[in-house]
Design a protein around this motif. Sequence first.
Motif, mmCIF file in Angstrom:
data_model
loop_
_atom_site.group_PDB
_atom_site.id
_atom_site.type_symbol
_atom_site.label_atom_id
_atom_site.label_comp_id
_atom_site.label_asym_id
_atom_site.label_seq_id
_atom_site.Cartn_x
_atom_site.Cartn_y
_atom_site.Cartn_z
ATOM 1 N N HIS A 17 -4.838 -4.161 -7.059
ATOM 2 C CA HIS A 17 -3.885 -3.591 -8.347
ATOM 3 C C HIS A 17 -3.230 -4.648 -9.057
ATOM 4 N N GLY A 64 2.143 9.744 0.504
ATOM 5 C CA GLY A 64 1.858 9.034 1.693
ATOM 6 C C GLY A 64 2.666 8.942 2.969
ATOM 7 N N PHE A 116 5.467 2.355 -8.264
ATOM 8 C CA PHE A 116 6.050 3.316 -7.114
ATOM 9 C C PHE A 116 7.093 4.216 -7.747
ATOM 10 N N ALA A 135 2.809 9.977 -5.445
ATOM 11 C CA ALA A 135 1.902 9.520 -4.346
ATOM 12 C C ALA A 135 2.507 8.763 -3.270
ATOM 13 N N VAL A 136 3.680 8.172 -3.589
ATOM 14 C CA VAL A 136 4.579 7.537 -2.433
ATOM 15 C C VAL A 136 5.085 8.501 -1.386
ATOM 16 N N THR A 189 0.824 -1.154 -0.064
ATOM 17 C CA THR A 189 0.171 0.020 -0.084
ATOM 18 C C THR A 189 0.686 1.347 -0.075
ATOM 19 N N ASN A 210 2.247 2.545 -3.416
ATOM 20 C CA ASN A 210 1.428 2.985 -4.301
ATOM 21 C C ASN A 210 0.874 1.631 -5.191
ATOM 22 N N ASP A 264 7.468 8.063 -7.441
ATOM 23 C CA ASP A 264 6.051 8.536 -7.495
ATOM 24 C C ASP A 264 5.710 9.438 -6.495
#
Length: 355
Positions: free
Chosen positions: A179, A311, A280, A307-308, A171, A174, A305
Amino acid sequence: MNRSASDRPVLTVRPRSQDTVSATTSLQQLTDQLEHLEAEAAAAIAATSSANELEELRVSLLGKKGRLSAVLGAMGRLPGEERPLVGQRANVLKDQVQTLLADRLSAVKGAALADRLARETLDVTAPASYVPPGHRHPLLSTVEEIVDIFAGLGYRVEEGPEIESDHYNFTALNIPENHPARDMQDTFYLSDHQLLRTHTSPVQIRHLESNPPPVRIVAPGRVFRRDAVDATHSPVFHQVEVLAIDEGLDFSHLRGTVTAFLQQFFGDLPVRFRASYFPFTEPSAEVDVQWRGRWLEVMGCGMVDPAVLEGLGLDPERWSGFAAGLGVERFCMVRHGIDDIRRLYTSDLRFLEQF
Ligand code: 2NL
């Protein structure tokens, strides 16, 4: 070696009959007694075989309550002018006995030493018992070589658990539940959302949680995937991942770092980057080296990424970074020309002794 007490002449402190002190003690008697004592002492000394026995003998002959004292005690009964004659004779006896004791002592010690030397003889020409020295397994020396190169570039080594949570392994990288990337990294699932890690990325996520950037780390370790065994696959293998997070890092830093690393490991060979995909990293690339005239894919990499980073609570507008991952078995096999991954796990000494 030790003789029993009955084997040797016994010397007692108690005077025997001819030593008996009587009113008729004469010069002649005392002189005879001294002669006799001297002869007896010489025989007893010659019969000893240890320093302890010699000491006992010395005390019984020359000690305060010894044989010589007993004879001298009778001297008082002689006329005054005769006493010095006995005294002189007694001194001669005493010197004589002391010399005999000393000579015997060094003979006894010499014999003991010679005996010990004979018993403790060491044959320095005897063949040694051979213990083969052993050495690192080629996989471990490959890990060390890779880690050393990154250490030289300023990276710190980090390690972490092989049993991980779904969160750290997927998780946070990413890869949400369902997924499709989870298919390619199927693993061994334990109870309570625990699993065997499929890469060492969780080590880096954990590090970032407790260490603010800038960060440069290298994470070696054992990883697991649901794979059937063949010449190039194993469900248990080893990985090294690297991660750099800082302000202003871009793809040129990634390219420069990975190229410098590969050229240190493989030599000054052509390196090329091909566009690829990892959940990722964005963008992502596969890296090939031209080894013995053929292009070989050796690792994957990319810019972390956003998004990583988000997070982890890091602002992607401020921080950026790159990451790369490689399989140690593959590096080891390419370097040494090993054709089957299973050779690295079967502990065949005929194979291992070659490295
Ligand atoms: C491969 C490719 C890769 C990473 C590993 C990574 C780690 C964090 C964030 C982002 Cl914490 N990325 N690791 C990135 C790209 C490729 O490995 O072929 N491994 C054997």
